[in-house]
Design a protein around this motif. Structure first.
Motif, PDB file in Angstrom:
ATOM      1  N   ALA A   1      13.050   1.295  10.390  1.00 27.78           N
ATOM      2  CA  ALA A   1      11.983   0.376   9.977  1.00 27.78           C
ATOM      3  C   ALA A   1      11.194   0.764   8.733  1.00 27.78           C
ATOM      4  O   ALA A   1       9.964   0.649   8.695  1.00 27.78           O
ATOM      5  CB  ALA A   1      11.034   0.097  11.145  1.00 27.78           C
ATOM      6  N   SER A   2      11.927   1.219   7.729  1.00 29.53           N
ATOM      7  CA  SER A   2      11.355   1.379   6.396  1.00 29.53           C
ATOM      8  C   SER A   2      10.151   2.338   6.402  1.00 29.53           C
ATOM      9  O   SER A   2       9.999   3.173   7.299  1.00 29.53           O
ATOM     10  CB  SER A   2      11.002  -0.012   5.844  1.00 29.53           C
ATOM     11  OG  SER A   2      10.955  -0.028   4.450  1.00 29.53           O
TER      12      SER A   2
ATOM     13  N   PHE B   1      -2.779  -1.058   2.103  1.00 30.18           N
ATOM     14  CA  PHE B   1      -1.910  -0.301   3.009  1.00 30.18           C
ATOM     15  C   PHE B   1      -2.669   0.799   3.734  1.00 30.18           C
ATOM     16  O   PHE B   1      -2.490   1.003   4.938  1.00 30.18           O
ATOM     17  CB  PHE B   1      -0.683   0.243   2.264  1.00 30.18           C
ATOM     18  CG  PHE B   1       0.297  -0.848   1.945  1.00 30.18           C
ATOM     19  CD1 PHE B   1       1.045  -1.454   2.937  1.00 30.18           C
ATOM     20  CD2 PHE B   1       0.430  -1.324   0.640  1.00 30.18           C
ATOM     21  CE1 PHE B   1       1.926  -2.488   2.664  1.00 30.18           C
ATOM     22  CE2 PHE B   1       1.309  -2.356   0.351  1.00 30.18           C
ATOM     23  CZ  PHE B   1       2.061  -2.934   1.357  1.00 30.18           C
TER      24      PHE B   1
ATOM     25  N   THR C   1      -2.826   7.392   1.637  1.00 29.66           N
ATOM     26  CA  THR C   1      -1.736   6.809   0.854  1.00 29.66           C
ATOM     27  C   THR C   1      -1.721   7.533  -0.492  1.00 29.66           C
ATOM     28  O   THR C   1      -2.740   7.569  -1.171  1.00 29.66           O
ATOM     29  CB  THR C   1      -2.008   5.299   0.670  1.00 29.66           C
ATOM     30  OG1 THR C   1      -2.120   4.724   1.968  1.00 29.66           O
ATOM     31  CG2 THR C   1      -0.906   4.616  -0.076  1.00 29.66           C
TER      32      THR C   1
ATOM     33  N   THR D   1       5.155   6.208  -0.221  1.00 29.15           N
ATOM     34  CA  THR D   1       6.285   5.343  -0.591  1.00 29.15           C
ATOM     35  C   THR D   1       6.323   4.952  -2.062  1.00 29.15           C
ATOM     36  O   THR D   1       7.397   4.847  -2.637  1.00 29.15           O
ATOM     37  CB  THR D   1       6.379   4.115   0.347  1.00 29.15           C
ATOM     38  OG1 THR D   1       7.666   3.535   0.218  1.00 29.15           O
ATOM     39  CG2 THR D   1       5.325   3.062   0.083  1.00 29.15           C
TER      40      THR D   1
ATOM     41  N   GLN E   1      13.315   1.224  -1.339  1.00 30.27           N
ATOM     42  CA  GLN E   1      13.254   0.099  -2.284  1.00 30.27           C
ATOM     43  C   GLN E   1      12.137   0.212  -3.320  1.00 30.27           C
ATOM     44  O   GLN E   1      11.824  -0.756  -3.989  1.00 30.27           O
ATOM     45  CB  GLN E   1      13.145  -1.228  -1.518  1.00 30.27           C
ATOM     46  CG  GLN E   1      11.844  -1.457  -0.764  1.00 30.27           C
ATOM     47  CD  GLN E   1      11.880  -0.928   0.660  1.00 30.27           C
ATOM     48  OE1 GLN E   1      12.641  -0.027   0.945  1.00 30.27           O
ATOM     49  NE2 GLN E   1      11.044  -1.448   1.542  1.00 30.27           N
ATOM     50  N   LYS E   2      11.544   1.392  -3.446  1.00 29.34           N
ATOM     51  CA  LYS E   2      10.500   1.552  -4.484  1.00 29.34           C
ATOM     52  C   LYS E   2      11.097   2.264  -5.698  1.00 29.34           C
ATOM     53  O   LYS E   2      11.900   1.676  -6.402  1.00 29.34           O
ATOM     54  CB  LYS E   2       9.324   2.338  -3.905  1.00 29.34           C
ATOM     55  CG  LYS E   2       8.633   1.618  -2.755  1.00 29.34           C
ATOM     56  CD  LYS E   2       7.660   0.592  -3.242  1.00 29.34           C
ATOM     57  CE  LYS E   2       6.826   0.117  -2.075  1.00 29.34           C
ATOM     58  NZ  LYS E   2       6.095  -1.092  -2.382  1.00 29.34           N
TER      59      LYS E   2
END
Ligand SMILES: Cc1ncc(COP(=O)(O)O)c(C=O)c1O
Length: 373
Positions: A73-74, A100, A141, A170, A191-192
């Motif tokens: 789940a990413s 986030f 983050t 991320t 995907q970053k």
């Protein structure tokens, strides 16, 4: 005012902050398809998952002290898994300065019901990091993707901390030098900065996180996809390619290709240099225009990946029209700021973007701005 659009379009107008641009030169032919249609638990499947893990370690310059594994789940899955299986052993501090980080506050308060100390700042600002009590577990983050504000490095993280540091990294990994000795838990998705596909996520655990997992049993049920231990021992297989559940092997092969590209441009150093060149090119564009500004006030904590820009007097409607116009022209895709952020533009400057394309964007921003007047 001119209605004539600029002559030169960015060759690859992909500036989304996730999923981000594929690596330059990417094509589906680069993907090794041998494992497709086969079991991820076959010898080949395990070999490819291990290859992916080894390449990630190499391109992150991750020390042997830290484990790295592929989990469901990413980024969200990876971070939730860490929160649910490790929090509750000691007091918790959560930091939030954009959407986030705020999401992790919500889950800590409403789902885990842990009554954390919450340290917040508005969009564009970083909270006072010196307030953090490192006897707590601390959630933050590394790069706030929706405000373009990042932590300036790891100096603020106590070397002799009693609590654990949990970094949602991320949009930071492969772009900044992460001081891994200051990180107990880190998570990211493919995907970053790598330009991979959204699928499974990545969990990094330092030795103190492993110690926590093996000595603390949270007083809550844990779904199978969150379980990192068995009979009080870390499930080591997760960190060698024995995933908890089935990953997309197409996404795994795609990110292996991206990591091979990352190596070809010089690994972490090369990725960082490309990111910095992109952010500097965008900065020059901002400097030259009085109607554009940075949402992140302090250059020391300004993101070099998800760069968020203010547009003079813009509301959500203007930003929507601005971004749609450039999308329609094929000049820039997905550059409207995040839906919860103040109205503005957001332009990804990670390593898979070419600096020439950022430079080519400048005249298009001018043109779109003129059309808005
Ligand atoms: C900082 C941050 N955390 C979490 C997420 C959610 O990541 P994912 O969609 O990979 O679960 C994102 C996505 O943009 C993000 O930027």
């Amino acid at each position: 005012m001119t209605n004539t659009p600029p002559a030169v379009r960015p060759a690859r107008p992909y500036f989304s902050s996730g999923p981000c641009a594929k690596p330059p030169g990417w094509s589906p032919e680069q993907i090794d398809t041998r494992i497709l249609g086969r079991s991820h638990r076959s010898a080949l499947g395990k070999e490819r998952l291990k290859r992916c893990i080894d390449l990630m370690r190499e391109c992150l310059a991750l020390p042997d002290t830290h484990r790295i594994g592929i989990v469901p789940a990413s980024d969200t899955g990876a971070f939730e898994m860490a929160m649910w299986s490790m929090l509750g052993a000691r007091p918790v501090t959560t930091l939030a300065w954009e959407s986030f980080g705020e999401g992790w506050v919500t889950d800590t308060v409403k789902q885990l019901r842990l009554d954390p100390t919450v340290i917040r700042a508005d969009y564009g600002q970083l909270p006072d990091l010196s307030q953090v009590d490192w006897s707590n577990d601390v959630l933050f983050t590394w790069n706030g993707t929706t405000s373009g504000v990042r932590v300036p490095g790891g100096d603020w993280i106590a070397a002799d901390r009693e609590g654990l540091s949990f970094a949602d990294a991320t949009s930071a990994v492969f772009a900044y030098a992460i001081p891994w000795d200051k990180v107990d838990v880190a998570t990211f998705s493919w995907q970053k900065a790598l330009g991979g596909e959204g699928a499974h996520g990545v969990l990094i655990l330092g030795p103190r996180a492993v110690e926590r997992l093996e000595n603390f049993t949270p007083d809550r049920p844990l779904p199978k996809i969150f379980r990192l231990t068995k009979s009080g021992k870390l499930i080591e297989g997760i960190f060698t390619g024995e995933t908890i559940n089935t990953p997309s092997m197409l996404a795994v092969e795609d990110v292996i290709a991206a990591l091979e590209w990352a190596k070809s441009v010089g690994g972490l150093k090369g990725m960082m240099a490309r990111t910095e060149a992109n952010a500097a090119a965008l900065d020059r564009i901002v400097e030259g225009r009085n109607w554009l500004g940075h949402l992140a006030q302090d250059p020391a904590s300004r993101s070099k990946t998800s760069v968020c820009l203010t547009v003079d007097g813009a509301d959500n409607d203007l930003i929507k029209r601005f971004a749609k116009l450039l999308d329609k022209e094929g000049a820039a895709y997905d550059i409207a700021g995040y839906r919860d952020a103040p109205p503005g533009l957001r332009i990804w400057c990670g390593a898979t973007v070419d600096t020439a394309d950022i430079e080519a964007l400048g005249p298009w921003l001018d043109w779109a701005w003129e059309q808005m007047q």
